[in-house]
Design a protein around this motif. Sequence first.
Motif, short mmCIF file in Angstrom:
data_model
loop_
_atom_site.label_atom_id
_atom_site.label_comp_id
_atom_site.label_asym_id
_atom_site.label_seq_id
_atom_site.Cartn_x
_atom_site.Cartn_y
_atom_site.Cartn_z
N ASP A 172 0.83 -1.20 0.00
CA ASP A 172 0.00 0.00 0.00
C ASP A 172 0.87 1.26 0.00
OD1 ASP A 172 -2.91 -0.04 0.00
OD2 ASP A 172 -2.71 -1.50 1.60
N TYR A 173 1.86 1.26 0.90
CA TYR A 173 2.68 2.47 0.99
C TYR A 173 3.63 2.61 -0.19
CZ TYR A 173 0.55 3.75 5.33
OH TYR A 173 -0.37 4.15 6.25
N PHE A 174 4.01 1.48 -0.78
CA PHE A 174 4.79 1.54 -2.03
C PHE A 174 3.97 2.28 -3.09
CE2 PHE A 174 5.92 -0.11 -6.20
CZ PHE A 174 7.32 -0.15 -6.16
N LEU A 175 2.71 1.88 -3.22
CA LEU A 175 1.84 2.54 -4.20
C LEU A 175 1.63 4.00 -3.84
CD1 LEU A 175 -0.94 -0.12 -4.91
CD2 LEU A 175 0.97 0.52 -6.37
N VAL A 176 1.39 4.28 -2.55
CA VAL A 176 1.20 5.67 -2.13
C VAL A 176 2.41 6.51 -2.54
CG1 VAL A 176 1.17 7.19 -0.11
CG2 VAL A 176 -0.37 5.25 -0.21
N TRP A 190 8.18 -7.50 -10.57
CA TRP A 190 7.71 -6.41 -11.43
C TRP A 190 6.22 -6.15 -11.35
CZ3 TRP A 190 10.76 -2.84 -13.27
CH2 TRP A 190 12.13 -3.14 -13.34
N ALA A 191 5.46 -7.07 -10.77
CA ALA A 191 4.01 -6.90 -10.80
C ALA A 191 3.57 -5.61 -10.11
CB ALA A 191 3.33 -8.11 -10.15
N LEU A 192 4.10 -5.35 -8.92
CA LEU A 192 3.66 -4.17 -8.18
C LEU A 192 4.09 -2.87 -8.87
CD1 LEU A 192 2.01 -3.48 -5.64
CD2 LEU A 192 4.16 -3.33 -4.39
N PRO A 193 5.38 -2.74 -9.23
CA PRO A 193 5.74 -1.52 -9.99
C PRO A 193 4.90 -1.35 -11.25
CG PRO A 193 7.71 -2.69 -9.32
CD PRO A 193 6.56 -3.56 -8.93
#
Lengths: 301, 279
Positions: free
Chosen positions: A77-81, A162-165
């Motif tokens: 979540d915080y990576f995305l934020v 790589w999925a999240l990035p």
Amino acid sequence: MIASMVQSKAQRAKFLAFCLLPTMILFAVFSVYPLISGLYYSLFKWSGSGAKKTFIGLGNYARLLEDPVIPKAIGHDYFLVFFKVLGIMVLATFFAVVLTQFRIKESGFYRVVFFFPNIMSVVVIGILWTFIYNPDMGLVNSGLRAIGLDGWTRPWLGSLTWALPSIVLPAVWAGIGLFMLMIMGGISGIPASIFEAADVDGATKWEQFWKITLPLVWAQLKASIIYIVITTLNGSFVIVQIMTEGGPNNATHVMGSYLYQQAFVNYNFGYAAAIGVLILALSLATVLCLQLFLKREKIQY
Amino acid sequence: MKPMRQFAIGSALRIPLLLWTIAVIFPIVWVLLSALKSNAEIFASPWGLPQVFNFANFAKAWSSYHIGQSFVNSIVVTAVGTVLNLAMAIPSAYAIERVPFRGSALLHNVYLSAMMIPMVLGWIPLFFLLMKFQMLNNLFGLAVVYAVSRVPFSIFILASFIGSIPKELEESATMDGLSPYGVLLRIVTPLAMTGIVTVTIMNGIQFWNEYFMALIFMQDQAKYTLGVAMDFLNKKAQYENAWGVLFAGLSVSMIPVMLVYGFFQRHIVRGMIEGAVKG
């Protein structure tokens, strides 16, 4: 004023009740009650059927602390934020400044076009980008092959690293237009005379940006950042759900998609409610911290 | 020298602008074009132009894949949701803004702060609440939930529009013998029409695009709205090779919003910005 004098008190009360009560009742039933009973549900072990609801106190919260997926999901979540705020704010500010501070004749065109993704459904955006990342026929891999970088092609959404990035990019793509317009609104509120005076003093556009524009649109920037944080912590799971469903191997699970899985796939409604409380608490805490942090920043200017 | 330099800067700045324009437009155009291709064409050249314009995908999506049904469902939910929302928000916004009463500021703040509080946690109890009311898997139930969820936003926008209506108009209407109900219906509502249009369009787009609540609350395929139907079709298309159908479906869900955006561009932009600043 006159209106209120002419009417009797009883008539006025009746009119107020007519205006306010139905809305308040519906709002209480469909918005306030669910939030409060969400807190209540989080104290139970419950698979959905009425009979098997057992009170376990803070048991679900204890389970949160032991669940290995939770810290991962919070991290995601915080990576995305972080990357959404960074990507959206840098690009939106850049476009806003370019479209207001330089004489670009066709700026109206860009304004309309950049806003397109904001009116599109997250479902459409998610499906679209799933195609762009498609290992065989997707745009990304075809492009890499076309310029001879075959070694760089990979199943983007199927890769643990790589999925999240890969999910950040559509989220930034979808967000820029709105925040660009908000910042443009802020810039257009700055009196032109300030920029003219700076021009006379020989300040470059670059200096003007740091010394005039940025401090004076701080309110808009702050509102944008907080808005991105809230919507990401509470809404990013929709695009996750559509693009990866939290996979591969939980590599993209965020708190919201994990809540959905626990509640509506595994039928652990009590535990899912505890995850919901966690989401609410974390997003309120994050917003409070940001309010303080961003306020201090402002004093420096 | 100066004009030359200006020109150089102008051109340099246009490069990122044009690149972003392509990044935005290309995927959208690509969906629309892919909807006109056969499956074989999509596989052979996924990013090329269609050989012939072929509307078979639309026909197939509409009837065999139930997109027609979902389209109608989305229209029903959007229409009922926006109308219900207005019925709740206009009187409340008027009373809060123009009829002085104790607790008016408090009520306004309750609605405003509700815009800051996310509903994720509320979805689980809402699911059981709708079940109890027999409103699960029911388009009307979904529309009620949608309408209530946007009440704070609508009150916020409408209150600011109603606040800008001159008080004298209401007063003289009252002198002419109009009841407060009459003032609300015949004076305030028409004068706040710009705000009402803004709110309606914004909510309409929101309801049309909503996915998650529809996913949770609608369980029969016959009750799916477009968002859920698209997701379902997307997961199904991988096994049935129905890519053309999927793109036709995506186009069907995108085009109405694009048209509305074209007509009401200013309203939408204003509503979005104001909603975001407070939201």
